[in-house]
Scaffold this motif. Sequence first.
Motif, PDB file in Angstrom:
ATOM      1  N   GLU A   1       0.837  -1.215   0.000  1.00 26.60           N
ATOM      2  CA  GLU A   1       0.000   0.000   0.000  1.00 26.60           C
ATOM      3  C   GLU A   1       0.867   1.259   0.000  1.00 26.60           C
ATOM      4  O   GLU A   1       1.750   1.423   0.833  1.00 26.60           O
ATOM      5  CB  GLU A   1      -0.929   0.002   1.216  1.00 26.60           C
ATOM      6  N   GLY A   2       0.604   2.130  -0.961  1.00 27.23           N
ATOM      7  CA  GLY A   2       1.307   3.408  -1.058  1.00 27.23           C
ATOM      8  C   GLY A   2       2.758   3.303  -1.501  1.00 27.23           C
ATOM      9  O   GLY A   2       3.501   4.273  -1.403  1.00 27.23           O
ATOM     10  N   ARG A   3       3.174   2.165  -2.022  1.00 28.40           N
ATOM     11  CA  ARG A   3       4.590   1.977  -2.356  1.00 28.40           C
ATOM     12  C   ARG A   3       4.879   1.866  -3.849  1.00 28.40           C
ATOM     13  O   ARG A   3       6.041   1.780  -4.236  1.00 28.40           O
ATOM     14  CB  ARG A   3       5.108   0.700  -1.678  1.00 28.40           C
ATOM     15  N   ALA A   4       3.867   1.845  -4.694  1.00 32.48           N
ATOM     16  CA  ALA A   4       4.104   1.622  -6.121  1.00 32.48           C
ATOM     17  C   ALA A   4       4.940   2.726  -6.746  1.00 32.48           C
ATOM     18  O   ALA A   4       5.761   2.469  -7.624  1.00 32.48           O
ATOM     19  CB  ALA A   4       2.783   1.470  -6.865  1.00 32.48           C
ATOM     20  N   THR A   5       4.766   3.959  -6.322  1.00 28.93           N
ATOM     21  CA  THR A   5       5.524   5.076  -6.900  1.00 28.93           C
ATOM     22  C   THR A   5       6.950   5.101  -6.386  1.00 28.93           C
ATOM     23  O   THR A   5       7.899   5.236  -7.157  1.00 28.93           O
ATOM     24  CB  THR A   5       4.837   6.418  -6.575  1.00 28.93           C
ATOM     25  N   SER A   6       7.117   4.944  -5.097  1.00 25.01           N
ATOM     26  CA  SER A   6       8.462   5.032  -4.514  1.00 25.01           C
ATOM     27  C   SER A   6       9.279   3.774  -4.761  1.00 25.01           C
ATOM     28  O   SER A   6      10.497   3.829  -4.888  1.00 25.01           O
ATOM     29  CB  SER A   6       8.366   5.281  -3.003  1.00 25.01           C
ATOM     30  N   GLY A   7       8.612   2.625  -4.800  1.00 28.91           N
ATOM     31  CA  GLY A   7       9.332   1.371  -4.980  1.00 28.91           C
ATOM     32  C   GLY A   7       9.991   0.877  -3.709  1.00 28.91           C
ATOM     33  O   GLY A   7      10.694  -0.126  -3.719  1.00 28.91           O
ATOM     34  N   PHE A   8       9.769   1.555  -2.595  1.00 30.31           N
ATOM     35  CA  PHE A   8      10.381   1.168  -1.324  1.00 30.31           C
ATOM     36  C   PHE A   8       9.886  -0.209  -0.894  1.00 30.31           C
ATOM     37  O   PHE A   8       8.695  -0.473  -0.863  1.00 30.31           O
ATOM     38  CB  PHE A   8      10.063   2.213  -0.242  1.00 30.31           C
ATOM     39  N   ASN A   9      10.818  -1.110  -0.582  1.00 30.68           N
ATOM     40  CA  ASN A   9      10.537  -2.467  -0.125  1.00 30.68           C
ATOM     41  C   ASN A   9       9.853  -3.321  -1.198  1.00 30.68           C
ATOM     42  O   ASN A   9       9.216  -4.308  -0.893  1.00 30.68           O
ATOM     43  CB  ASN A   9       9.687  -2.456   1.157  1.00 30.68           C
ATOM     44  N   LEU A  10       9.976  -2.912  -2.476  1.00 30.27           N
ATOM     45  CA  LEU A  10       9.424  -3.704  -3.575  1.00 30.27           C
ATOM     46  C   LEU A  10      10.582  -4.310  -4.373  1.00 30.27           C
ATOM     47  O   LEU A  10      11.679  -3.767  -4.408  1.00 30.27           O
ATOM     48  CB  LEU A  10       8.579  -2.838  -4.508  1.00 30.27           C
ATOM     49  N   TYR A  11      10.318  -5.447  -4.996  1.00 27.10           N
ATOM     50  CA  TYR A  11      11.345  -6.050  -5.853  1.00 27.10           C
ATOM     51  C   TYR A  11      11.716  -5.082  -6.969  1.00 27.10           C
ATOM     52  O   TYR A  11      10.843  -4.452  -7.570  1.00 27.10           O
ATOM     53  CB  TYR A  11      10.849  -7.361  -6.458  1.00 27.10           C
ATOM     54  N   GLU A  12      12.999  -4.971  -7.239  1.00 23.68           N
ATOM     55  CA  GLU A  12      13.482  -4.053  -8.272  1.00 23.68           C
ATOM     56  C   GLU A  12      13.445  -4.683  -9.661  1.00 23.68           C
ATOM     57  O   GLU A  12      13.299  -3.979 -10.652  1.00 23.68           O
ATOM     58  CB  GLU A  12      14.905  -3.598  -7.941  1.00 23.68           C
ATOM     59  N   GLN A  13      13.596  -5.980  -9.725  1.00 22.10           N
ATOM     60  CA  GLN A  13      13.642  -6.695 -11.007  1.00 22.10           C
ATOM     61  C   GLN A  13      12.258  -6.682 -11.665  1.00 22.10           C
ATOM     62  O   GLN A  13      11.250  -6.913 -11.007  1.00 22.10           O
ATOM     63  CB  GLN A  13      14.076  -8.147 -10.770  1.00 22.10           C
ATOM     64  N   ASP A  14      12.220  -6.398 -12.971  1.00 22.31           N
ATOM     65  CA  ASP A  14      10.949  -6.503 -13.696  1.00 22.31           C
ATOM     66  C   ASP A  14      10.685  -7.972 -14.024  1.00 22.31           C
ATOM     67  O   ASP A  14      11.613  -8.757 -14.190  1.00 22.31           O
ATOM     68  CB  ASP A  14      10.982  -5.650 -14.968  1.00 22.31           C
ATOM     69  N   CYS A  15       9.421  -8.343 -14.090  1.00 27.20           N
ATOM     70  CA  CYS A  15       9.058  -9.748 -14.263  1.00 27.20           C
ATOM     71  C   CYS A  15       9.374 -10.284 -15.656  1.00 27.20           C
ATOM     72  O   CYS A  15       9.680 -11.465 -15.811  1.00 27.20           O
ATOM     73  CB  CYS A  15       7.582  -9.962 -13.932  1.00 27.20           C
ATOM     74  N   TYR A  16       9.327  -9.436 -16.672  1.00 21.94           N
ATOM     75  CA  TYR A  16       9.663  -9.916 -18.006  1.00 21.94           C
ATOM     76  C   TYR A  16      11.123 -10.365 -18.043  1.00 21.94           C
ATOM     77  O   TYR A  16      11.439 -11.451 -18.502  1.00 21.94           O
ATOM     78  CB  TYR A  16       9.418  -8.847 -19.074  1.00 21.94           C
ATOM     79  N   ARG A  17      12.019  -9.550 -17.523  1.00 21.81           N
ATOM     80  CA  ARG A  17      13.442  -9.887 -17.509  1.00 21.81           C
ATOM     81  C   ARG A  17      13.704 -11.086 -16.595  1.00 21.81           C
ATOM     82  O   ARG A  17      14.502 -11.956 -16.912  1.00 21.81           O
ATOM     83  CB  ARG A  17      14.259  -8.672 -17.075  1.00 21.81           C
ATOM     84  N   ALA A  18      13.000 -11.139 -15.471  1.00 20.72           N
ATOM     85  CA  ALA A  18      13.179 -12.261 -14.538  1.00 20.72           C
ATOM     86  C   ALA A  18      12.755 -13.576 -15.191  1.00 20.72           C
ATOM     87  O   ALA A  18      13.451 -14.590 -15.068  1.00 20.72           O
ATOM     88  CB  ALA A  18      12.393 -12.021 -13.257  1.00 20.72           C
ATOM     89  N   LEU A  19      11.618 -13.556 -15.892  1.00 20.46           N
ATOM     90  CA  LEU A  19      11.147 -14.764 -16.573  1.00 20.46           C
ATOM     91  C   LEU A  19      12.080 -15.137 -17.718  1.00 20.46           C
ATOM     92  O   LEU A  19      12.426 -16.304 -17.895  1.00 20.46           O
ATOM     93  CB  LEU A  19       9.724 -14.552 -17.089  1.00 20.46           C
ATOM     94  N   TYR A  20      12.518 -14.146 -18.472  1.00 22.73           N
ATOM     95  CA  TYR A  20      13.446 -14.377 -19.585  1.00 22.73           C
ATOM     96  C   TYR A  20      14.738 -15.013 -19.074  1.00 22.73           C
ATOM     97  O   TYR A  20      15.226 -15.991 -19.634  1.00 22.73           O
ATOM     98  CB  TYR A  20      13.733 -13.043 -20.287  1.00 22.73           C
ATOM     99  N   ASP A  21      15.283 -14.460 -17.994  1.00 20.29           N
ATOM    100  CA  ASP A  21      16.514 -15.008 -17.417  1.00 20.29           C
ATOM    101  C   ASP A  21      16.314 -16.414 -16.877  1.00 20.29           C
ATOM    102  O   ASP A  21      17.195 -17.270 -17.013  1.00 20.29           O
ATOM    103  CB  ASP A  21      17.039 -14.091 -16.303  1.00 20.29           C
TER     104      ASP A  21
END
Length: 188
Positions: free
Chosen positions: A125-145
């Motif tokens: 909650e309230g973290r999507a803009t700041s990214g605080f405590n969220l995974y930094e890796q995007d899912c497309y790149r994570a799945l590709y890797d």
Amino acid sequence: VIAIVGFLGCFGALKQNSGMLLVYAIVLGVVILVQLVAGILAFIYSDEAGEFAREGMQKGLRDYGLSASLTEGVDWVQTHLKCCGVDDHLDWTKTSVAYYWVAMLGNRNDAPDSCCVDFRSGCGEGRATSGFNLYEQDCYRALYDAVLDRGMIMGLLGVGVVVVELVTMLLAYKIREITNEEVKKEKK
């Protein structure tokens, strides 16, 4: 189909029936060719497969929260691949990307809890803009890797299966030859 082919090979060898062994060898040869063509096509069209995966992931974000199974699937990917959003955590703030999540559910600055590094209820909650405590890796790149990391193993396993099938086909053909020779000797 597999059961029938296996039966032809097993029963043909057991009863020394050269006709069954020949059909088994031919069918196995066709299966090997189909597998080789599929492998070559997968290699040739791997870029298109990546784009197809991206589109599927974007659809998952667009409809996130609409159905339980889709939501669980997106959550599973984000949790297990330790990623957030298709391109980044900001995807969860964009109506064009996460339409149902943002426009219909009103989560303009929230990320799903499955994006959180330290998972707990309400952690996004309230973290999507700041990214605080969220995974930094995007899912497309994570799945590709993840697919790329396992690609060598999958390729080697595929080659191993084809080698075993070739040996089985050659053995069936050899048993057929031996059986035909024995039948000719018995007729003399």
